[in-house]
Design a protein around this motif. Structure first.
Motif, PDB file in Angstrom:
ATOM      1  N   ASN A 180     -29.246  -7.038 -13.990  1.00 56.53           N
ATOM      2  CA  ASN A 180     -28.574  -6.464 -14.870  1.00 56.53           C
ATOM      3  C   ASN A 180     -27.023  -6.689 -13.302  1.00 56.53           C
ATOM      4  O   ASN A 180     -27.792  -6.958 -12.162  1.00 56.53           O
ATOM      5  N   THR A 181     -26.076  -6.812 -13.532  1.00 58.82           N
ATOM      6  CA  THR A 181     -24.975  -7.046 -12.344  1.00 58.82           C
ATOM      7  C   THR A 181     -24.020  -6.468 -12.840  1.00 58.82           C
ATOM      8  O   THR A 181     -23.464  -6.212 -14.278  1.00 58.82           O
ATOM      9  N   ILE A 182     -23.576  -5.601 -11.877  1.00 59.46           N
ATOM     10  CA  ILE A 182     -22.579  -4.357 -11.901  1.00 59.46           C
ATOM     11  C   ILE A 182     -21.517  -5.064 -11.174  1.00 59.46           C
ATOM     12  O   ILE A 182     -21.640  -5.571  -9.889  1.00 59.46           O
ATOM     13  N   GLN A 183     -20.217  -5.149 -11.699  1.00 62.24           N
ATOM     14  CA  GLN A 183     -19.046  -5.283 -11.439  1.00 62.24           C
ATOM     15  C   GLN A 183     -18.431  -4.056 -10.340  1.00 62.24           C
ATOM     16  O   GLN A 183     -18.545  -2.544 -11.074  1.00 62.24           O
ATOM     17  N   VAL A 184     -18.023  -4.764  -9.608  1.00 58.09           N
ATOM     18  CA  VAL A 184     -17.294  -3.451  -8.422  1.00 58.09           C
ATOM     19  C   VAL A 184     -16.015  -4.017  -7.846  1.00 58.09           C
ATOM     20  O   VAL A 184     -15.446  -4.767  -8.013  1.00 58.09           O
ATOM     21  N   ASP A 185     -15.149  -3.076  -7.660  1.00 60.20           N
ATOM     22  CA  ASP A 185     -14.329  -3.222  -6.836  1.00 60.20           C
ATOM     23  C   ASP A 185     -14.048  -4.438  -6.005  1.00 60.20           C
ATOM     24  O   ASP A 185     -13.237  -5.132  -5.637  1.00 60.20           O
ATOM     25  N   SER A 186     -14.480  -4.243  -4.549  1.00 54.42           N
ATOM     26  CA  SER A 186     -14.908  -4.877  -3.529  1.00 54.42           C
ATOM     27  C   SER A 186     -15.994  -5.190  -3.426  1.00 54.42           C
ATOM     28  O   SER A 186     -16.988  -4.734  -2.416  1.00 54.42           O
ATOM     29  N   ILE A 187     -16.433  -6.754  -3.661  1.00 53.48           N
ATOM     30  CA  ILE A 187     -18.080  -6.360  -3.438  1.00 53.48           C
ATOM     31  C   ILE A 187     -18.510  -6.904  -1.508  1.00 53.48           C
ATOM     32  O   ILE A 187     -19.660  -6.287  -1.541  1.00 53.48           O
ATOM     33  N   ASP A 188     -17.839  -7.211  -0.861  1.00 52.92           N
ATOM     34  CA  ASP A 188     -18.245  -6.541   0.264  1.00 52.92           C
ATOM     35  C   ASP A 188     -18.177  -5.354   1.163  1.00 52.92           C
ATOM     36  O   ASP A 188     -19.222  -5.163   1.813  1.00 52.92           O
ATOM     37  N   GLU A 189     -17.609  -4.653   0.285  1.00 57.40           N
ATOM     38  CA  GLU A 189     -18.579  -3.142   0.116  1.00 57.40           C
ATOM     39  C   GLU A 189     -19.461  -2.873  -0.074  1.00 57.40           C
ATOM     40  O   GLU A 189     -19.900  -1.887   0.352  1.00 57.40           O
ATOM     41  N   HIS A 210     -31.477  -4.528   0.182  1.00 59.11           N
ATOM     42  CA  HIS A 210     -31.393  -6.034   0.391  1.00 59.11           C
ATOM     43  C   HIS A 210     -30.960  -7.040  -0.351  1.00 59.11           C
ATOM     44  O   HIS A 210     -30.700  -7.080  -1.270  1.00 59.11           O
ATOM     45  N   ILE A 211     -29.678  -7.771   0.770  1.00 59.62           N
ATOM     46  CA  ILE A 211     -28.730  -8.906  -0.065  1.00 59.62           C
ATOM     47  C   ILE A 211     -30.195 -10.383  -0.230  1.00 59.62           C
ATOM     48  O   ILE A 211     -30.570 -10.525   0.446  1.00 59.62           O
ATOM     49  N   ILE A 212     -29.829 -10.750  -1.748  1.00 55.87           N
ATOM     50  CA  ILE A 212     -30.895 -12.033  -1.328  1.00 55.87           C
ATOM     51  C   ILE A 212     -30.097 -13.256  -1.453  1.00 55.87           C
ATOM     52  O   ILE A 212     -30.631 -13.816  -0.799  1.00 55.87           O
ATOM     53  N   THR A 213     -28.964 -13.623  -1.733  1.00 57.33           N
ATOM     54  CA  THR A 213     -27.574 -14.360  -1.654  1.00 57.33           C
ATOM     55  C   THR A 213     -26.686 -14.025  -1.320  1.00 57.33           C
ATOM     56  O   THR A 213     -25.607 -13.070  -1.525  1.00 57.33           O
ATOM     57  N   LEU A 227     -16.595 -13.397  -7.649  1.00 55.77           N
ATOM     58  CA  LEU A 227     -17.003 -13.246  -6.333  1.00 55.77           C
ATOM     59  C   LEU A 227     -18.476 -12.607  -6.960  1.00 55.77           C
ATOM     60  O   LEU A 227     -19.498 -11.783  -7.843  1.00 55.77           O
ATOM     61  N   HIS A 228     -19.981 -13.051  -6.586  1.00 53.84           N
ATOM     62  CA  HIS A 228     -20.960 -13.047  -6.769  1.00 53.84           C
ATOM     63  C   HIS A 228     -21.835 -13.064  -6.053  1.00 53.84           C
ATOM     64  O   HIS A 228     -21.998 -14.142  -5.283  1.00 53.84           O
ATOM     65  N   ALA A 229     -23.001 -12.182  -6.016  1.00 56.51           N
ATOM     66  CA  ALA A 229     -24.393 -12.106  -5.204  1.00 56.51           C
ATOM     67  C   ALA A 229     -24.919 -11.243  -5.614  1.00 56.51           C
ATOM     68  O   ALA A 229     -25.426 -10.847  -6.295  1.00 56.51           O
ATOM     69  N   TYR A 230     -26.192 -11.567  -5.403  1.00 55.85           N
ATOM     70  CA  TYR A 230     -27.696 -11.211  -6.168  1.00 55.85           C
ATOM     71  C   TYR A 230     -28.179 -10.233  -4.739  1.00 55.85           C
ATOM     72  O   TYR A 230     -27.779 -10.521  -3.115  1.00 55.85           O
ATOM     73  N   CYS A 231     -28.987  -9.029  -4.917  1.00 60.04           N
ATOM     74  CA  CYS A 231     -28.681  -8.287  -4.131  1.00 60.04           C
ATOM     75  C   CYS A 231     -30.716  -7.957  -4.576  1.00 60.04           C
ATOM     76  O   CYS A 231     -30.912  -7.872  -6.115  1.00 60.04           O
ATOM     77  N   GLY A 264     -37.395  -3.230  -4.981  1.00 65.66           N
ATOM     78  CA  GLY A 264     -37.638  -4.588  -5.540  1.00 65.66           C
ATOM     79  C   GLY A 264     -37.235  -5.212  -7.278  1.00 65.66           C
ATOM     80  O   GLY A 264     -37.648  -6.232  -6.911  1.00 65.66           O
ATOM     81  N   ASN A 265     -36.247  -4.532  -7.365  1.00 64.41           N
ATOM     82  CA  ASN A 265     -35.575  -4.913  -9.009  1.00 64.41           C
ATOM     83  C   ASN A 265     -34.566  -5.584  -7.899  1.00 64.41           C
ATOM     84  O   ASN A 265     -33.783  -5.241  -7.536  1.00 64.41           O
ATOM     85  N   LEU A 266     -34.457  -7.026  -8.882  1.00 64.40           N
ATOM     86  CA  LEU A 266     -33.124  -8.223  -8.706  1.00 64.40           C
ATOM     87  C   LEU A 266     -32.181  -7.066  -9.464  1.00 64.40           C
ATOM     88  O   LEU A 266     -31.988  -7.052 -10.189  1.00 64.40           O
ATOM     89  N   PHE A 267     -30.703  -7.443  -8.670  1.00 65.10           N
ATOM     90  CA  PHE A 267     -29.672  -6.762  -9.804  1.00 65.10           C
ATOM     91  C   PHE A 267     -28.109  -7.735  -9.436  1.00 65.10           C
ATOM     92  O   PHE A 267     -28.297  -8.346  -7.489  1.00 65.10           O
ATOM     93  N   GLY A 268     -27.758  -7.810  -9.928  1.00 64.45           N
ATOM     94  CA  GLY A 268     -26.425  -8.993  -9.624  1.00 64.45           C
ATOM     95  C   GLY A 268     -24.779  -7.707  -8.870  1.00 64.45           C
ATOM     96  O   GLY A 268     -24.943  -6.890  -9.950  1.00 64.45           O
ATOM     97  N   LEU A 269     -24.337  -8.429  -7.997  1.00 61.98           N
ATOM     98  CA  LEU A 269     -23.063  -7.586  -7.525  1.00 61.98           C
ATOM     99  C   LEU A 269     -21.702  -8.965  -8.249  1.00 61.98           C
ATOM    100  O   LEU A 269     -21.645 -10.139  -7.589  1.00 61.98           O
TER     101      LEU A 269
END
Length: 126
Positions: free
Chosen positions: A62-71, A82-85, A95-99, A104-109
């Motif tokens: 699942n990819t979760i939309q956020v206002d600040s990816i860094d935050e 954990h940050i995966i990418t 901006l996108h990152a996998y966590c 142990g579930n992968l998700f996107g920001l």
């Protein structure tokens, strides 16, 4: 057209997953009073979901939309995830990152590109 209307997060330790998603994203999560052990997730907007005990190796991304990816990348780590990418720029999207969560579930920001949001708002209706 069919669309996603619900998501489920598999967890080895549902209580740990509840704490992670409540702490990181502020989601409201409550035990369902039905016949199965299941927790309902209210995200406060958009699609809601559930947490259930892991079934085999079931997972979804699942990819979760956020206002600040860094935050939120900091919140993920602070919450035990954990940050995966590293974050990367997807041209015209944002901006996108996998966590990985505590289960142990992968998700996107994703942090949407503000210029794209403005362009979408300015599109004429046909």
């Amino acid at each position: 057209m069919p669309k996603v209307i619900h998501f489920e997060i598999n967890a080895d330790d549902p209580e740990r997953a509840i704490k992670f998603y409540s702490d990181v994203f502020g989601w409201s999560i409550d035990l369902w009073t039905g016949p199965a052990e299941y927790w309902l997730i209210n995200t406060g907007q958009g699609i809601n979901g559930g947490i259930m005990r892991r079934m085999e190796s079931a997972t979804t991304i699942n990819t979760i939309q956020v206002d600040s990816i860094d935050e939120f990348m900091k919140k993920v780590v602070k919450g035990g995830g954990h940050i995966i990418t590293p974050k990367l720029t997807i041209p015209g999207v944002g901006l996108h990152a996998y966590c990985r969560d505590t289960e142990g579930n992968l998700f996107g920001l994703i942090q949407q590109d503000e210029s794209m949001r403005i362009m979408e708002a300015e599109q004429p209706e046909y």
